[in-house]
Design a protein around this motif. Structure first.
Motif, mmCIF file in Angstrom:
data_model
loop_
_atom_site.group_PDB
_atom_site.id
_atom_site.type_symbol
_atom_site.label_atom_id
_atom_site.label_comp_id
_atom_site.label_asym_id
_atom_site.label_seq_id
_atom_site.Cartn_x
_atom_site.Cartn_y
_atom_site.Cartn_z
ATOM 1 N N GLY A 412 3.345 0.900 -3.071
ATOM 2 C CA GLY A 412 3.205 2.414 -2.380
ATOM 3 C C GLY A 412 4.524 2.919 -2.526
ATOM 4 O O GLY A 412 4.621 4.269 -2.121
ATOM 5 N N ILE A 413 5.396 2.382 -3.185
ATOM 6 C CA ILE A 413 6.672 3.231 -3.720
ATOM 7 C C ILE A 413 6.652 4.326 -4.851
ATOM 8 O O ILE A 413 6.294 3.433 -5.837
ATOM 9 C CB ILE A 413 8.026 2.212 -3.583
ATOM 10 N N LEU A 414 6.875 5.363 -5.015
ATOM 11 C CA LEU A 414 6.616 6.142 -5.914
ATOM 12 C C LEU A 414 7.889 6.112 -6.696
ATOM 13 O O LEU A 414 8.977 5.926 -5.950
ATOM 14 C CB LEU A 414 6.352 7.536 -5.833
ATOM 15 N N LEU A 468 11.192 12.650 8.943
ATOM 16 C CA LEU A 468 10.312 11.795 8.321
ATOM 17 C C LEU A 468 8.793 11.888 8.676
ATOM 18 O O LEU A 468 8.579 12.306 9.778
ATOM 19 C CB LEU A 468 10.737 10.487 8.611
ATOM 20 N N LYS A 469 7.926 11.398 7.821
ATOM 21 C CA LYS A 469 6.493 11.274 8.236
ATOM 22 C C LYS A 469 6.067 9.951 7.658
ATOM 23 O O LYS A 469 6.583 9.579 6.879
ATOM 24 C CB LYS A 469 5.465 12.415 7.678
ATOM 25 N N VAL A 470 4.749 9.362 8.083
ATOM 26 C CA VAL A 470 4.167 8.252 7.460
ATOM 27 C C VAL A 470 4.002 8.605 6.126
ATOM 28 O O VAL A 470 3.396 9.655 5.945
ATOM 29 C CB VAL A 470 3.192 7.569 8.340
ATOM 30 N N GLY A 471 4.294 7.868 5.076
ATOM 31 C CA GLY A 471 4.083 8.039 3.962
ATOM 32 C C GLY A 471 5.035 8.617 2.888
ATOM 33 O O GLY A 471 5.081 8.924 1.729
ATOM 34 N N ALA A 472 6.370 8.956 3.883
ATOM 35 C CA ALA A 472 7.531 9.677 3.427
ATOM 36 C C ALA A 472 8.357 8.499 2.166
ATOM 37 O O ALA A 472 8.636 7.472 2.543
ATOM 38 C CB ALA A 472 8.351 10.166 4.437
ATOM 39 N N GLN A 473 8.583 9.142 1.085
ATOM 40 C CA GLN A 473 9.312 8.110 0.153
ATOM 41 C C GLN A 473 10.894 8.493 0.726
ATOM 42 O O GLN A 473 11.396 9.507 0.528
ATOM 43 C CB GLN A 473 9.054 8.756 -1.154
ATOM 44 N N ARG A 491 14.513 1.358 -2.754
ATOM 45 C CA ARG A 491 13.452 2.401 -2.654
ATOM 46 C C ARG A 491 12.321 1.994 -1.652
ATOM 47 O O ARG A 491 11.808 0.637 -1.653
ATOM 48 C CB ARG A 491 12.625 2.927 -3.738
ATOM 49 N N GLY A 492 11.900 2.977 -0.525
ATOM 50 C CA GLY A 492 10.919 2.556 0.265
ATOM 51 C C GLY A 492 10.156 3.621 0.649
ATOM 52 O O GLY A 492 10.172 4.675 0.130
ATOM 53 N N VAL A 493 8.888 3.310 1.594
ATOM 54 C CA VAL A 493 7.967 3.968 1.978
ATOM 55 C C VAL A 493 7.992 3.790 3.557
ATOM 56 O O VAL A 493 7.919 2.991 3.873
ATOM 57 C CB VAL A 493 6.571 4.113 1.433
ATOM 58 N N VAL A 494 7.818 4.890 4.260
ATOM 59 C CA VAL A 494 7.650 4.905 5.850
ATOM 60 C C VAL A 494 6.301 4.372 6.079
ATOM 61 O O VAL A 494 5.222 5.199 5.568
ATOM 62 C CB VAL A 494 7.605 6.343 6.322
ATOM 63 N N VAL A 495 5.802 3.278 6.548
ATOM 64 C CA VAL A 495 4.431 2.780 6.923
ATOM 65 C C VAL A 495 4.048 3.226 8.220
ATOM 66 O O VAL A 495 2.561 3.282 8.520
ATOM 67 C CB VAL A 495 4.383 1.406 6.518
ATOM 68 N N ILE A 504 9.906 0.560 7.575
ATOM 69 C CA ILE A 504 9.670 0.904 5.843
ATOM 70 C C ILE A 504 9.258 -0.322 5.372
ATOM 71 O O ILE A 504 9.970 -1.351 5.582
ATOM 72 C CB ILE A 504 11.273 1.112 5.535
ATOM 73 N N GLN A 505 8.690 -0.037 4.183
ATOM 74 C CA GLN A 505 8.450 -1.215 3.346
ATOM 75 C C GLN A 505 8.782 -0.932 2.271
ATOM 76 O O GLN A 505 8.717 0.286 1.580
ATOM 77 C CB GLN A 505 6.598 -1.286 3.037
ATOM 78 N N PHE A 506 9.583 -1.808 1.676
ATOM 79 C CA PHE A 506 10.327 -1.606 0.287
ATOM 80 C C PHE A 506 9.489 -2.015 -0.949
ATOM 81 O O PHE A 506 8.558 -2.737 -0.739
ATOM 82 C CB PHE A 506 11.858 -2.336 0.294
ATOM 83 N N ARG A 507 10.224 -1.671 -2.184
ATOM 84 C CA ARG A 507 9.515 -1.883 -3.378
ATOM 85 C C ARG A 507 9.361 -3.496 -3.432
ATOM 86 O O ARG A 507 8.392 -4.248 -4.189
ATOM 87 C CB ARG A 507 10.031 -1.616 -4.463
ATOM 88 N N SER A 508 10.152 -4.281 -2.941
ATOM 89 C CA SER A 508 10.177 -5.638 -3.118
ATOM 90 C C SER A 508 9.008 -6.316 -1.966
ATOM 91 O O SER A 508 9.036 -7.622 -2.152
ATOM 92 C CB SER A 508 11.437 -6.301 -2.693
ATOM 93 N N GLY A 509 8.697 -5.484 -1.103
ATOM 94 C CA GLY A 509 7.798 -5.935 -0.159
ATOM 95 C C GLY A 509 8.251 -6.179 1.247
ATOM 96 O O GLY A 509 7.648 -6.642 2.160
ATOM 97 N N GLU A 510 9.542 -6.162 1.355
ATOM 98 C CA GLU A 510 10.296 -6.420 2.439
ATOM 99 C C GLU A 510 10.091 -5.355 3.558
ATOM 100 O O GLU A 510 9.979 -4.034 3.037
ATOM 101 C CB GLU A 510 12.011 -6.527 2.348
#
Length: 623
Positions: A412-414, A468-473, A491-495, A504-510
């Protein structure tokens, strides 16, 4: 000699008190040499000797309490309970102080139980240690066995502190470990997580050794060669009170724990004449800072205008009343002239520092770091090294164009879009946030001095107000957990939000539950102002200028609007690998290097061999 952890140079104050806590004796050494020694009873002592006095103090390291909260600032306190003495240490090179405290901790916790070896004839050894034969010997450097034992005991104590039951075997063990001979150091979290303990490469050691020999140096290297890492290490090896760390931009200054060069100099943008600049810098507050500075560090020197460099060099001589180059201050300059060029709002022409008259007379030695640490792919490193000097081949063009269609999004990270202009990046972030559904959450920074909010906004990467909002990069702006990949630039996204806290979920999955973190900025007067904020920033887009120094794990760019030499190279070198990079509409016309910079580096490399093997004095005479 000092590198083995048994020696320390600093300011030392020893204070003795009576049973009622009243001071009975006080000794202050502005410049002192400390060393760890051992007597014939195998007791470990700190010997304190003043540089300009014959007096010596010896304190037995028994039943001590070490306060190390501010050791990264070159300060620490050691309390000797039995002697009712407190030793205050300050203005110590941070790396030297940390190693010194670590050696004390290791040597004392690494001893057999009881703290000292039993002697067959203690009376004889007591007489020898007090007699003319002396019996004093230097402490040997910590061995691997001692390090392992100290770590093991530290873990046992840390584990025992977690128990809430009493009594228990763990708490009994704890008492044994913190007996009268073991230092009560807040267990070694800071000592063992010491950033200065990361080993330097041979080329980095060469630069550091030149600095410690008192040379004025300039060191450079391509993006990702560890310039900032080395600069932080150099800062940690110098006495804090006499060292001023600066950079050409606020973000770069924050990264090394310093201030901007413009703040330090006291001449603003330097638009006035040299005479006017000297008047401005001669104001008491500014002049005091200039005079106490023995070591001046300037990071991102490539962005400092040559005329400005000449003016502050003249100001240094004037304010310090010293005709030597830069008023006798030792210079440590760092940067890459192939990256972003000087910014001069008063003139269209750009004059690099190396084109100024001051450069040749101020810089003794030049170094170039060769080992790239950011990227691991030799093929990508080779591409970047070619782009750095403006060399474009058909093969490079083909490879970069092929990235335009690759999918680099994950979890989900753009990809972060790098833009050539700051306003373009801001517009993208604001419009993308507005397009998201859901309720916005706003986090306002807590600044220690509200009157300095504007300064903090300019110098820190973290915003004063974050929505921030849910879905914010988003992008992480601080190293939280390096081993888990939660690093500056990740890089991550607000879940979701939990108890008003962004998750936040990061590109690594953390997954990371964001909490307020602290940033510090030092002012010219030496005061520290702080900001507490969620360590995130919107990351649909970033400007190339703001990305300098970052490592991005998911990045795309369109280089059609680049307007400066080196801009395309800076953007491309932010990527960790070709697999995490997407370049849109690439053309060889977007990449070029400044011809003056190319000539400077040709001459620079031609003389590197001479500089390394010909003594400076001899070379100067030949000129």
């Amino acid at each position: 000699m000092e590198a083995d952890g048994c020696y320390l140079s600093c300011t030392a104050v020893a204070e003795w008190t009576n049973a009622q806590g009243l001071t009975t004796r006080k000794v202050s050494y502005r410049s002192a040499q400390l060393r760890l020694i051992r007597n014939n009873l195998r007791q470990m002592l700190i010997e304190i000797r003043a540089d300009k006095a014959n007096t010596t103090i010896k304190l037995v390291l028994k039943g001590i309490n070490v306060l190390n909260r501010f050791m990264s600032e070159g300060k620490s306190t050691i309390k000797f309970a039995e002697e009712r003495c407190t030793l205050f240490l300050s203005n110590a090179p941070a790396a030297q102080l940390i190693t010194f405290l670590k050696t004390i901790f290791v040597k004392m916790t690494g001893q057999p139980e009881g703290g000292k070896q039993k002697s067959k004839n203690p009376l004889r050894e007591q007489l020898l240690s007090n007699g003319k034969l002396g019996g004093i010997q230097d402490i040997s450097p910590a061995t691997n066995a001692e390090l392992d034992l100290a770590k093991e005991k530290a873990l046992l104590v840390a584990a025992s502190r977690k128990t809430v039951t009493t009594p228990s075997p763990s708490t009994i063990r704890k008492r044994k470990l913190t007996d009268s001979n073991t230092p009560k150091v807040p267990i070694a979290k800071k000592l063992y997580a010491n950033p200065t303990a990361v080993p330097l490469t041979d080329e980095q050691k060469t630069v550091l050794e030149a600095v410690l020999r008192g040379k004025n140096i300039f060191f450079t290297g391509s993006a990702g060669t560890g310039k900032s890492f080395l600069l932080k290490r150099i800062i940690s090896e110098l006495p804090p009170d006499a060292t001023t760390a600066t950079a050409s931009t606020g973000v770069a200054a924050c990264h090394i724990g310093g201030i901007t060069l413009h703040q330090f100099s006291g001449i603003g943008l330097g638009t006035g004449t040299i005479e006017r600049c000297c008047q401005m810098a001669s104001k008491p507050a500014c002049a005091t800072v200039w005079r106490r500075t023995k070591y001046l560090i300037i990071d991102e020197i490539s962005m400092v205008d040559g005329e400005y460099f000449e003016k502050i060099e003249a100001v240094a001589r004037h304010v310090r009343k010293n005709d030597r180059p830069f008023g006798g201050i030792q210079l440590i300059l760092c940067g890459d002239f192939f990256q972003l060029p000087p910014v001069n709002k008063m003139s269209e022409t750009k004059k690099f520092c190396f084109q100024s008259k001051a450069w040749e007379k101020c810089v003794h030695l030049n170094f170039e770091l060769q080992i790239v640490h950011r990227q691991k792919d030799p093929k990508f490193i080779k591409i970047l090294n070619s782009l750095r000097i403006g060399r474009i081949t058909d093969e490079i063009t083909t490879m970069l164009k092929s990235t335009s269609s690759q999918k680099i999004e994950k979890n989900g990270i753009l990809a972060t879009r790098l833009c050539s202009h700051v306003n373009e990046a801001n517009d993208i972030n604001e419009s993308q946030l507005a397009n998201l559904k859901g309720t916005p959450k706003t986090y306002v920074a807590n600044d220690s001095d509200p009157g300095m909010t504007k300064t903090l906004d300019q110098q820190l990467p973290v915003p004063g107000k974050l929505t921030l909002k849910v879905g914010a990069q988003v992008m992480l702006l601080k190293n939280i957990n390096i081993s888990n990949g939660l690093v500056n630039g990740a890089r991550g996204v607000v879940v979701r939000f939990e108890d008003e806290t962004p998750v936040i979920q990061f590109r690594s999955g953390e997954i990371y539950h964001a909490t307020f973190e602290k940033w510090s900025v030092r002012t010219t007067s030496g005061n520290v102002i702080r900001r507490k904020q969620i360590p995130l920033k919107l990351a649909w887009a970033f400007s190339i200028h703001k990305s300098q120094g970052l490592t991005l794990d998911c990045v795309e760019m369109s280089l059609a609007k680049v307007f400066d030499a080196g801009q395309a190279y800076v953007a491309l070198s932010r990527a960790q690998s070709l697999d995490s990079l997407r370049v849109l509409d690439f053309s060889g016309r977007q990449v070029w290097a400044n011809t003056s910079v190319l000539e400077f580096y040709r001459n620079f490399r031609r003389h590197l061999h001479d500089i390394e093997f010909i003594p400076l004095g001899k070379k100067s005479q030949e000129k």
